[in-house]
Design a protein around this motif. Structure first.
Motif, mmCIF file in Angstrom:
data_model
loop_
_atom_site.group_PDB
_atom_site.id
_atom_site.type_symbol
_atom_site.label_atom_id
_atom_site.label_comp_id
_atom_site.label_asym_id
_atom_site.label_seq_id
_atom_site.Cartn_x
_atom_site.Cartn_y
_atom_site.Cartn_z
ATOM 1 N N SER A 1 0.854 -1.193 0.000
ATOM 2 C CA SER A 1 0.000 0.000 0.000
ATOM 3 C C SER A 1 0.884 1.235 0.000
ATOM 4 N N ASN A 2 0.444 2.265 -0.714
ATOM 5 C CA ASN A 2 1.227 3.498 -0.841
ATOM 6 C C ASN A 2 0.959 4.399 0.355
ATOM 7 N N LEU A 3 1.911 4.489 1.246
ATOM 8 C CA LEU A 3 1.818 5.454 2.350
ATOM 9 C C LEU A 3 2.506 6.728 1.887
ATOM 10 N N THR A 4 1.808 7.524 1.105
ATOM 11 C CA THR A 4 2.419 8.652 0.422
ATOM 12 C C THR A 4 1.614 9.918 0.638
ATOM 13 N N VAL A 5 2.273 11.000 0.303
ATOM 14 C CA VAL A 5 1.619 12.299 0.151
ATOM 15 C C VAL A 5 1.438 12.507 -1.351
ATOM 16 N N ASN A 6 0.213 12.542 -1.814
ATOM 17 C CA ASN A 6 -0.097 12.596 -3.247
ATOM 18 C C ASN A 6 -0.686 13.958 -3.600
ATOM 19 N N LEU A 7 -0.248 14.482 -4.735
ATOM 20 C CA LEU A 7 -0.770 15.762 -5.227
ATOM 21 C C LEU A 7 -0.996 15.646 -6.723
ATOM 22 N N ASP A 8 -2.231 15.854 -7.155
ATOM 23 C CA ASP A 8 -2.613 15.880 -8.569
ATOM 24 C C ASP A 8 -3.139 17.272 -8.903
ATOM 25 N N VAL A 9 -2.543 17.894 -9.912
ATOM 26 C CA VAL A 9 -2.956 19.241 -10.318
ATOM 27 C C VAL A 9 -3.146 19.239 -11.826
ATOM 28 N N THR A 10 -4.290 19.744 -12.281
ATOM 29 C CA THR A 10 -4.570 19.901 -13.711
ATOM 30 C C THR A 10 -4.842 21.383 -13.971
ATOM 31 N N PRO A 11 -3.868 22.123 -14.514
ATOM 32 C CA PRO A 11 -4.085 23.559 -14.763
ATOM 33 C C PRO A 11 -4.679 23.817 -16.141
ATOM 34 N N ARG A 12 -5.409 24.890 -16.254
ATOM 35 C CA ARG A 12 -5.944 25.341 -17.549
ATOM 36 C C ARG A 12 -5.848 26.857 -17.590
ATOM 37 N N ILE A 13 -5.095 27.359 -18.558
ATOM 38 C CA ILE A 13 -4.867 28.801 -18.671
ATOM 39 C C ILE A 13 -6.093 29.457 -19.294
ATOM 40 N N THR A 14 -6.593 30.476 -18.633
ATOM 41 C CA THR A 14 -7.750 31.225 -19.128
ATOM 42 C C THR A 14 -7.311 32.635 -19.512
ATOM 43 N N ASN B 1 -6.601 36.716 -19.395
ATOM 44 C CA ASN B 1 -5.990 37.658 -18.454
ATOM 45 C C ASN B 1 -5.013 36.974 -17.497
ATOM 46 N N ASN B 2 -4.317 35.937 -17.992
ATOM 47 C CA ASN B 2 -3.303 35.242 -17.194
ATOM 48 C C ASN B 2 -3.872 34.626 -15.922
ATOM 49 N N PHE B 3 -5.116 34.221 -15.971
ATOM 50 C CA PHE B 3 -5.695 33.461 -14.869
ATOM 51 C C PHE B 3 -5.529 31.975 -15.149
ATOM 52 N N ILE B 4 -5.470 31.197 -14.090
ATOM 53 C CA ILE B 4 -5.272 29.751 -14.210
ATOM 54 C C ILE B 4 -6.368 29.047 -13.418
ATOM 55 N N GLU B 5 -7.093 28.199 -14.118
ATOM 56 C CA GLU B 5 -8.073 27.344 -13.449
ATOM 57 C C GLU B 5 -7.398 26.013 -13.110
ATOM 58 N N MET B 6 -7.489 25.627 -11.860
ATOM 59 C CA MET B 6 -6.811 24.413 -11.413
ATOM 60 C C MET B 6 -7.804 23.452 -10.770
ATOM 61 N N ARG B 7 -7.644 22.194 -11.106
ATOM 62 C CA ARG B 7 -8.334 21.112 -10.414
ATOM 63 C C ARG B 7 -7.308 20.421 -9.534
ATOM 64 N N VAL B 8 -7.494 20.502 -8.239
ATOM 65 C CA VAL B 8 -6.504 20.025 -7.274
ATOM 66 C C VAL B 8 -7.078 18.822 -6.536
ATOM 67 N N LEU B 9 -6.283 17.752 -6.474
ATOM 68 C CA LEU B 9 -6.628 16.553 -5.710
ATOM 69 C C LEU B 9 -5.417 16.216 -4.852
ATOM 70 N N GLN B 10 -5.584 16.335 -3.533
ATOM 71 C CA GLN B 10 -4.492 16.080 -2.600
ATOM 72 C C GLN B 10 -4.943 15.055 -1.578
ATOM 73 N N SER B 11 -4.089 14.070 -1.306
ATOM 74 C CA SER B 11 -4.436 13.026 -0.350
ATOM 75 C C SER B 11 -3.194 12.630 0.431
ATOM 76 N N VAL B 12 -3.430 12.233 1.682
ATOM 77 C CA VAL B 12 -2.369 11.771 2.573
ATOM 78 C C VAL B 12 -2.829 10.453 3.173
ATOM 79 N N LEU B 13 -1.968 9.440 3.132
ATOM 80 C CA LEU B 13 -2.278 8.128 3.687
ATOM 81 C C LEU B 13 -1.212 7.774 4.711
ATOM 82 N N ARG B 14 -1.657 7.519 5.946
ATOM 83 C CA ARG B 14 -0.751 7.208 7.037
ATOM 84 C C ARG B 14 -1.175 5.901 7.699
ATOM 85 N N LEU B 15 -0.235 5.274 8.398
ATOM 86 C CA LEU B 15 -0.488 4.020 9.095
ATOM 87 C C LEU B 15 -1.185 4.304 10.414
#
Length: 555
Positions: free
Chosen positions: A392-405, A407-421
């Motif tokens: 099993s992955n005991l990790t700190v995971n970060l998934d980011v999907t950016p989309r440039i809109t 006026n230099n704005f960025i739309e981001m879909r962020v998925l962050q998870s932490v798994l500990r014993l």
């Protein structure tokens, strides 16, 4: 009439050369000026020509570029009162085409009466076109078409059938930035002719398009908008995970003494055994006169008793009464625990990943380790039991999907998870107890819109547990001051916090720095050098070689 024709021809050539001399260069430097435009100037009639003289035939003055490529863009193409076939010949020569007129094209050809068929004279002025583009446009105006023969490489100019569909043209387009699989559906949507099709070559990133000229023009315009460099986004993240666990225990714990006290009364538990000997044990008797007589009975028996003192209960000997002779009271005794201690556990986990990803493409990072888990399968009547190991992955995971809109704005879909014993859990399978691991997880998923270069903060307090425990002896524990000797107070706090800082930045071309690498020039004969000094290295020093080389180095 002949002198008049010669004069008109000379005047036409003079006007053409004058136009060539006055044609502005396409570039700023005269030394690199492009090929002068194709120009045709009509001959002008002299003022003294008689009224009944035949009109002079316009002698086109053509500019043949000496170095211009057939696909070069000509700044100016101009024809004034020039015969159609002459203009076609001029443009075909400039485009590098070999052609022949189809007999169906009667312009300038002898008719049944032996006279040349009249043909139209054209007047046009075009700018910034290639010779081939100008030729195709001219043929289209007069309902003509150019049919190429790949075998003979001689094109045929013939009339166009109004009822016939537009001919198909095959063109291979090299994509610069876009992937052929991604752009294939967009190109297919612009093709309206059922005969047209497009095929993607993934290996070379090319599109093979079979379509009409009009459709190809639309495809090229579409590719100008879609086949552009994809912007990139730099994702800088900082994941801060903190745990604070202070605790304190003070007082005297009487739990072991007063929660359960076992009291017994008696003289213990007596057990015994009797041994019989056959024949019996010899018995010696001394007579009054001093003489001894030894007799052996047929059997004799011997009894031994064992008493467990303090075990409780009463034993009774029918021969001698209670045994042992004294009875007593037995209890578990006095057992107290003195506690006077403070503790504090602080944990801080910081992860600072950085990554660059394309616009609208997911970027993932995992930091941690793989934890082994033993899976036990109980045996049944038909199957044998066994075990296997999974991870099993005991990790700190970060998934980011950016989309440039805009006026230099960025739309981001962020998925962050932490798994500990977590704490172990005991389970029973087929009557066998097993200790299994539990896992503690935290997950955050959201979509946000922030300006480029700004920091987004997410997370906050995850959990805050406060535990208080009090144990006391009734009445005695409530006495002021003295009551501290009869009670125990403890408290503990478990506070966990998770903060996520994400800074997206649009990457510019100036953000990249060129580097020079000699790796591709490696020959494989480079020496293997050891950077350790003689003090740290276990290899013997070779004094015949310069400093920095080792004895085992290979040339």
């Amino acid at each position: 009439m002949k002198p008049t024709l010669r004069i008109a021809t000379l005047i036409g050539l003079f006007v053409c050369s004058l136009g060539r001399a006055q044609t502005p260069a396409a570039s700023d430097s005269p030394a690199t000026a492009p090929t002068p435009p194709i120009a045709a100037a009509p001959a002008t009639e002299p003022a003294a020509a008689p009224p009944d003289a035949a009109p002079a035939i316009a002698a086109p003055a053509t500019a043949e570029p000496a170095t211009a490529a057939p696909s070069a863009v000509i700044p100016l193409i101009q024809f004034q009162d020039v015969a159609l076939t002459t203009a076609i010949e001029n443009l075909a020569r400039q485009a590098g085409l070999n052609y022949i007129l189809d007999p169906k094209v009667t312009f300038g050809q002898p008719g049944p009466d032996g006279k040349a068929t009249p043909q139209p004279n054209i007047n046009l002025r075009w700018e910034s076109l290639t010779a081939e583009q100008a030729l195709m446009a001219l043929l289209t105006v007069y309902n003509l078409q150019l049919v190429e023969d790949p075998k003979t490489r001689v094109a045929r100019i013939t009339t166009k059938d109004p009822a016939a569909p537009d001919p198909l043209v095959t063109r291979v387009i090299q994509l610069q930035y876009a992937g052929p699989s991604n752009i294939l559906s967009s190109v297919q949507s612009t093709l309206t002719d059922k005969r047209s099709k497009v095929v993607a070559d993934v290996r070379t990133s090319q599109l093979v398009i079979v379509a009409t000229e009009k459709e190809l023009a639309g495809v090229e315009e579409l590719l100008k908008q879609l086949d552009t460099p994809t912007k990139q986004v730099l994702i800088e993240a900082k994941i801060l995970e903190t745990t604070v666990n202070p605790k304190t225990v003070k007082g005297i714990d009487w739990t072991s003494t007063l929660s359960k006290q076992n009291v017994t009364f008696g003289n213990g538990i007596t057990s015994g055994k009797t041994t019989t000997l056959l024949p019996g044990t010899p018995v010696t008797t001394t007579l009054p006169g001093g003489r001894t007589i030894t007799t052996t009975p047929g059997s004799s028996s011997q009894t031994s008793l064992e008493t467990l003192l303090g075990g409780g209960g009463v034993s009774y000997n029918t021969l001698k009464g209670f045994h042992p002779a004294t009875a007593f009271l037995n209890a578990d005794g006095l057992n107290v625990a003195l506690s006077f201690l403070n503790g504090s556990d602080d944990t801080k986990v910081i992860s600072e990943p950085r990554m660059v990803t394309l616009d609208n493409q997911r970027a993932t990072i995992d930091v941690g380790f793989m934890y082994p888990i033993v899976n036990v399968q109980a045996s049944t009547a038909n199957t044998t039991g066994g075990s296997q190991i999974s991870y099993s992955n005991l990790t700190v995971n970060l998934d980011v999907t950016p989309r440039i809109t805009a006026n230099n704005f960025i739309e981001m879909r962020v998925l962050q998870s932490v798994l500990r014993l977590g704490a172990p859990v005991q389970t029973t399978v087929a009557g066998v107890k097993n200790d299994v691991d539990s896992f503690f997880t935290r997950k955050l998923e959201t979509s946000v819109l922030i300006p480029s270069g700004n920091t987004l903060v997410m997370g906050g307090l995850i959990s805050d547990q406060l535990l208080n425990s009090n144990v006391k002896v009734p009445i005695l524990g409530d006495i002021p001051i003295l009551g501290y000797a009869f009670r125990k107070d403890s408290k503990e706090r478990n506070r966990q916090n998770l903060m996520i800082f994400i800074t997206p930045t649009i990457v510019k071309d100036t953000d990249f720095q060129p580097t020079q690498s000699k790796f591709l020039q490696s020959t494989g004969k480079e020496a293997a050098l050891e950077e350790w000094s003689a003090w740290d290295s276990g290899k013997p020093r070779d004094w015949s070689k310069p400093k920095g080389t080792t004895k085992n180095s290979q040339p």
